[in-house]
Design an enzyme around this catalytic site. Structure first.
Site, PDB file in Angstrom:
ATOM      1  N   LYS A  70       0.695  -1.098  -0.088  1.00  0.00           N
ATOM      2  CA  LYS A  70      -0.085   0.011   0.252  1.00  0.00           C
ATOM      3  C   LYS A  70       1.010   1.292   0.132  1.00  0.00           C
ATOM      4  O   LYS A  70       0.401   2.372  -0.159  1.00  0.00           O
ATOM      5  CB  LYS A  70      -1.082   0.130   1.401  1.00  0.00           C
ATOM      6  N   GLY A  71       2.028   1.234   0.253  1.00  0.00           N
ATOM      7  CA  GLY A  71       2.971   2.108   0.564  1.00  0.00           C
ATOM      8  C   GLY A  71       3.267   3.320  -0.488  1.00  0.00           C
ATOM      9  O   GLY A  71       3.474   4.497  -0.222  1.00  0.00           O
ATOM     10  N   ASP A 102       7.713   2.885  -2.669  1.00  0.00           N
ATOM     11  CA  ASP A 102       7.801   3.955  -1.852  1.00  0.00           C
ATOM     12  C   ASP A 102       9.262   3.942  -1.265  1.00  0.00           C
ATOM     13  O   ASP A 102      10.054   5.117  -1.175  1.00  0.00           O
ATOM     14  CB  ASP A 102       7.013   3.937  -0.547  1.00  0.00           C
ATOM     15  N   LYS A 135      17.305   3.749   0.719  1.00  0.00           N
ATOM     16  CA  LYS A 135      18.345   3.547   1.868  1.00  0.00           C
ATOM     17  C   LYS A 135      19.434   2.637   1.457  1.00  0.00           C
ATOM     18  O   LYS A 135      19.428   1.416   1.958  1.00  0.00           O
ATOM     19  CB  LYS A 135      17.677   2.822   3.078  1.00  0.00           C
ATOM     20  N   PHE A 182      13.907   5.000  10.359  1.00  0.00           N
ATOM     21  CA  PHE A 182      12.662   4.374  10.276  1.00  0.00           C
ATOM     22  C   PHE A 182      11.646   5.788   9.861  1.00  0.00           C
ATOM     23  O   PHE A 182      11.497   6.546  10.504  1.00  0.00           O
ATOM     24  CB  PHE A 182      12.067   3.618  11.118  1.00  0.00           C
ATOM     25  N   VAL A 183      11.253   5.686   8.377  1.00  0.00           N
ATOM     26  CA  VAL A 183      10.335   6.979   8.130  1.00  0.00           C
ATOM     27  C   VAL A 183       8.851   6.427   8.095  1.00  0.00           C
ATOM     28  O   VAL A 183       8.478   5.260   7.663  1.00  0.00           O
ATOM     29  CB  VAL A 183      10.864   7.631   6.926  1.00  0.00           C
ATOM     30  N   ASP A 222       4.196   3.510   6.377  1.00  0.00           N
ATOM     31  CA  ASP A 222       3.419   3.421   7.562  1.00  0.00           C
ATOM     32  C   ASP A 222       4.136   2.927   8.681  1.00  0.00           C
ATOM     33  O   ASP A 222       5.191   2.367   8.479  1.00  0.00           O
ATOM     34  CB  ASP A 222       2.295   2.506   7.376  1.00  0.00           C
ATOM     35  N   ARG A 271       0.151   6.777   7.329  1.00  0.00           N
ATOM     36  CA  ARG A 271       0.393   7.094   5.814  1.00  0.00           C
ATOM     37  C   ARG A 271      -0.039   8.483   5.252  1.00  0.00           C
ATOM     38  O   ARG A 271       0.600   8.852   4.273  1.00  0.00           O
ATOM     39  CB  ARG A 271      -0.381   5.739   5.180  1.00  0.00           C
TER      40      ARG A 271
HETATM   41  P1  IMP Z   1      12.648  -4.087   1.347  1.00  0.00           P
HETATM   42  O1  IMP Z   1      12.328  -5.467   0.833  1.00  0.00           O
HETATM   43  O2  IMP Z   1      13.528  -4.256   2.597  1.00  0.00           O
HETATM   44  O3  IMP Z   1      13.547  -3.345   0.439  1.00  0.00           O
HETATM   45  O4  IMP Z   1      11.696  -3.479   2.002  1.00  0.00           O
HETATM   46  C1  IMP Z   1      10.786  -2.567   1.273  1.00  0.00           C
HETATM   47  C2  IMP Z   1       9.381  -2.272   1.926  1.00  0.00           C
HETATM   48  O5  IMP Z   1       9.657  -2.148   3.333  1.00  0.00           O
HETATM   49  C3  IMP Z   1       8.977  -1.017   1.484  1.00  0.00           C
HETATM   50  O6  IMP Z   1       8.220  -1.304   0.360  1.00  0.00           O
HETATM   51  C4  IMP Z   1       8.260  -0.417   2.852  1.00  0.00           C
HETATM   52  O7  IMP Z   1       6.820  -0.992   2.518  1.00  0.00           O
HETATM   53  C5  IMP Z   1       8.949  -1.267   3.956  1.00  0.00           C
HETATM   54  N1  IMP Z   1       9.732  -0.338   4.573  1.00  0.00           N
HETATM   55  C6  IMP Z   1      11.339  -0.382   4.534  1.00  0.00           C
HETATM   56  N2  IMP Z   1      11.574   0.771   5.321  1.00  0.00           N
HETATM   57  C7  IMP Z   1      10.740   1.529   5.860  1.00  0.00           C
HETATM   58  C8  IMP Z   1      10.436   2.727   6.540  1.00  0.00           C
HETATM   59  O8  IMP Z   1      11.377   3.338   7.062  1.00  0.00           O
HETATM   60  N3  IMP Z   1       9.333   2.871   6.923  1.00  0.00           N
HETATM   61  C9  IMP Z   1       8.166   2.375   6.513  1.00  0.00           C
HETATM   62  N4  IMP Z   1       8.121   1.257   5.810  1.00  0.00           N
HETATM   63  C10 IMP Z   1       9.560   0.804   5.264  1.00  0.00           C
HETATM   64 MG    MG Z   2       6.508  -0.898   0.317  1.00  0.00          MG
END
Ligand code: IMP
Ligand code: MG
Length: 171
Positions: free
Chosen positions: A40-41, A96, A127, A148-149, A155, A161
């Site tokens: 949903k992000g 996102d 990141k 953590f944002v 969210d 959100r």
């Molecule tokens: P990844 O698979 O570790 O790259 O994670 C991606 C997903 O984790 C993103 O699409 C977000 O939904 C969630 N996520 C990662 N970092 C954050 C954060 O700082 N705040 C909120 N959601 C996050």
């Molecule tokens: Mg996401």
């Protein structure tokens, strides 16, 4: 109550979205594009970016999950798949944030099997210090440090959100 600090203001986001939209219009001149929004992000980013682009855009949605209690579990689940074929289409995944990169590595592999003409990644945030999977976004709004944002779609356990800026929770 958790106190939220502004990391990236709405004005900064808007200016960056104008730049990203121009870059995409330059590179996809005259072409139709499929925006593949990761629920949903990415909903806020998808909509705001799409409104700035003049090309014809079609929308597809997938939902994935890998987080439990704000921690990446390392395992990505596909909860909802696309509903229209993307074969032969110019697809841009709209995300996102790229954190460990596992979500995008998983999705890229899955979507390439569906034979799009091209597949690029556009992420509002990146990141880089957290990367585990070997994946890189083609378009990035902002690279941020390891915080953590929340807000603008992102969210904290499904909340916050709808902030119109990107913030972080002060410990
Ligand atoms: P990844 O698979 O570790 O790259 O994670 C991606 C997903 O984790 C993103 O699409 C977000 O939904 C969630 N996520 C990662 N970092 C954050 C954060 O700082 N705040 C909120 N959601 C996050
Ligand atoms: Mg996401």
């Amino acid at each position: 109550m958790k106190k939220i600090k502004v990391l990236i203001s709405e004005e900064k986001i808007n200016n960056r979205l104008d730049e990203l939209a121009n870059q995409i219009m330059d590179e996809y001149k005259g072409k139709d594009i499929v925006f593949l929004c990761i629920l949903k992000g990415s909903i806020f980013f998808t909509v705001e970016l799409a409104k700035r682009i003049k090309n014809n855009i079609q929308f597809e949605f997938v939902e994935v999950s890998s987080y439990e209690n704000n921690e990446s579990t390392g395992k990505v689940n596909l909860n909802k798949d696309i509903t229209q074929s993307i074969e032969g289409k110019e697809v841009i995944i709209i995300e996102d944030i790229v954190d460990t990169g596992r979500t995008l590595a998983f999705l890229k592999e899955l979507l390439l099997e569906k034979k799009p003409a091209s597949l690029k990644i556009c992420s509002l945030l990146d990141k880089p210090s957290r990367r585990i999977a070997n994946v890189k976004a083609d378009y990035v709004g902002f690279a941020i440090e390891d915080k953590f944002v929340v807000g603008y779609g992102l969210d904290d356990e499904q909340n916050l959100r709808n902030l119109n800026y990107i913030g972080y929770i002060e410990e």
